[in-house]
Design a protein around this motif. Structure first.
Motif, PDB file in Angstrom:
ATOM      1  N   VAL A  60       0.720  -1.095   0.054  1.00  0.00           N
ATOM      2  CA  VAL A  60      -0.218  -0.097   0.187  1.00  0.00           C
ATOM      3  C   VAL A  60       1.254   1.292   0.009  1.00  0.00           C
ATOM      4  O   VAL A  60       0.235   2.216  -0.039  1.00  0.00           O
ATOM      5  CB  VAL A  60      -1.049   0.152   1.365  1.00  0.00           C
ATOM      6  N   GLY A  61       2.098   1.275  -0.224  1.00  0.00           N
ATOM      7  CA  GLY A  61       2.911   2.370  -0.007  1.00  0.00           C
ATOM      8  C   GLY A  61       3.118   2.650   1.577  1.00  0.00           C
ATOM      9  O   GLY A  61       3.985   4.652   1.964  1.00  0.00           O
ATOM     10  N   GLY A  62       2.635   1.899   2.388  1.00  0.00           N
ATOM     11  CA  GLY A  62       2.816   2.407   3.803  1.00  0.00           C
ATOM     12  C   GLY A  62       3.618   2.587   4.441  1.00  0.00           C
ATOM     13  O   GLY A  62       4.655   1.817   3.431  1.00  0.00           O
ATOM     14  N   ARG A  63       4.008   1.942   5.952  1.00  0.00           N
ATOM     15  CA  ARG A  63       5.822   1.738   6.133  1.00  0.00           C
ATOM     16  C   ARG A  63       5.024   1.679   8.579  1.00  0.00           C
ATOM     17  O   ARG A  63       3.505   2.221   8.420  1.00  0.00           O
ATOM     18  CB  ARG A  63       6.237   2.476   6.471  1.00  0.00           C
ATOM     19  N   GLU A  64       5.343   0.926   8.485  1.00  0.00           N
ATOM     20  CA  GLU A  64       5.543   1.059   9.889  1.00  0.00           C
ATOM     21  C   GLU A  64       7.086   2.033  10.592  1.00  0.00           C
ATOM     22  O   GLU A  64       7.349   2.144   9.976  1.00  0.00           O
ATOM     23  CB  GLU A  64       6.437  -0.506  10.505  1.00  0.00           C
ATOM     24  N   ARG A  65       6.167   2.448  11.324  1.00  0.00           N
ATOM     25  CA  ARG A  65       7.610   3.681  12.177  1.00  0.00           C
ATOM     26  C   ARG A  65       7.926   2.858  13.699  1.00  0.00           C
ATOM     27  O   ARG A  65       7.280   2.747  13.806  1.00  0.00           O
ATOM     28  CB  ARG A  65       7.057   5.168  12.041  1.00  0.00           C
ATOM     29  N   ARG A  66       9.872   3.779  13.625  1.00  0.00           N
ATOM     30  CA  ARG A  66       9.717   4.083  15.224  1.00  0.00           C
ATOM     31  C   ARG A  66       8.637   4.770  15.876  1.00  0.00           C
ATOM     32  O   ARG A  66       8.681   6.064  15.584  1.00  0.00           O
ATOM     33  CB  ARG A  66      11.232   4.421  15.535  1.00  0.00           C
ATOM     34  N   ALA A  67       8.525   5.168  17.633  1.00  0.00           N
ATOM     35  CA  ALA A  67       8.361   6.149  18.346  1.00  0.00           C
ATOM     36  C   ALA A  67       9.221   7.397  17.616  1.00  0.00           C
ATOM     37  O   ALA A  67       8.356   8.377  18.143  1.00  0.00           O
ATOM     38  CB  ALA A  67       8.397   5.638  19.497  1.00  0.00           C
ATOM     39  N   ASP A  68      10.549   7.661  17.766  1.00  0.00           N
ATOM     40  CA  ASP A  68      10.740   9.027  17.114  1.00  0.00           C
ATOM     41  C   ASP A  68      10.201   9.425  16.131  1.00  0.00           C
ATOM     42  O   ASP A  68      10.208  10.996  15.772  1.00  0.00           O
ATOM     43  CB  ASP A  68      12.081   8.995  17.232  1.00  0.00           C
ATOM     44  N   HIS A  69       9.584   8.434  15.336  1.00  0.00           N
ATOM     45  CA  HIS A  69       9.345   8.832  13.808  1.00  0.00           C
ATOM     46  C   HIS A  69       7.925   9.086  13.938  1.00  0.00           C
ATOM     47  O   HIS A  69       7.548  10.398  13.568  1.00  0.00           O
ATOM     48  CB  HIS A  69       9.716   8.080  12.608  1.00  0.00           C
ATOM     49  N   TYR A  70       7.606   9.036  14.672  1.00  0.00           N
ATOM     50  CA  TYR A  70       5.891   9.355  14.980  1.00  0.00           C
ATOM     51  C   TYR A  70       6.034  10.691  15.912  1.00  0.00           C
ATOM     52  O   TYR A  70       5.146  11.957  15.190  1.00  0.00           O
ATOM     53  CB  TYR A  70       5.215   7.905  15.917  1.00  0.00           C
TER      54      TYR A  70
END
Length: 146
Positions: A103-113
């Motif tokens: 879908v072109g998305g991603r999971e992220r690290r907490a610092d990215h959020y």
């Protein structure tokens, strides 16, 4: 407790059935719309497994819509799998690959959020673990000093 479910028009009938079957249907108002239609004045806003569907710019847009709708006292709860900051094994890593490829998305690290939230004038104030490497990220609007 009462809530507003903001969802695309085609998804509302199924959501209504599920909530009614669970005994919560009359506590919910159903509103057709998208992220640009975030209802103002709520106490708590919840994005559950939404942001991982999108690239960073679309996430910023979604978060800005939430931020504009939120009163100063409101909380934003974000339910997502969060990548570990230390590179350790995690179910979130497999989901990251899945989201990028499909879908072109991603999971992220907490610092990215935290950076995405900051761009929307929101502050990450906490994180609570959930099963299966999930997390609830707690954010609030930044309050300007008087």
């Amino acid at each position: 407790m009462r809530g507003i479910l903001l969802e695309r028009l085609h998804a509302i009938p199924a959501a209504r059935r599920m909530l009614e079957d669970a005994g919560y249907g009359e506590r919910c108002t159903y509103r057709a719309g998208d992220f640009s239609d975030v209802p103002p004045g709520g106490d708590v806003y919840i994005l559950s497994r939404v942001l991982h569907d999108w690239d960073d710019e679309r996430c910023r847009e979604v978060l800005r819509h939430c931020s504009r709708a939120m009163p100063a006292h409101a909380d934003l709860l974000i339910v997502e799998r969060v990548l570990p900051g230390d590179g350790s094994a995690s179910l979130a890593t497999a989901w990251d690959l899945h989201m990028m490829c499909n879908v072109g998305g991603r999971e992220r690290r907490a610092d990215h959020y935290a950076r995405l939230l900051d761009d929307a004038q929101l502050t990450l104030v906490g994180r609570s673990p959930l099963p299966l490497d999930g997390s609830v990220l707690h954010a609030r609007r930044e309050v300007s000093p008087v």
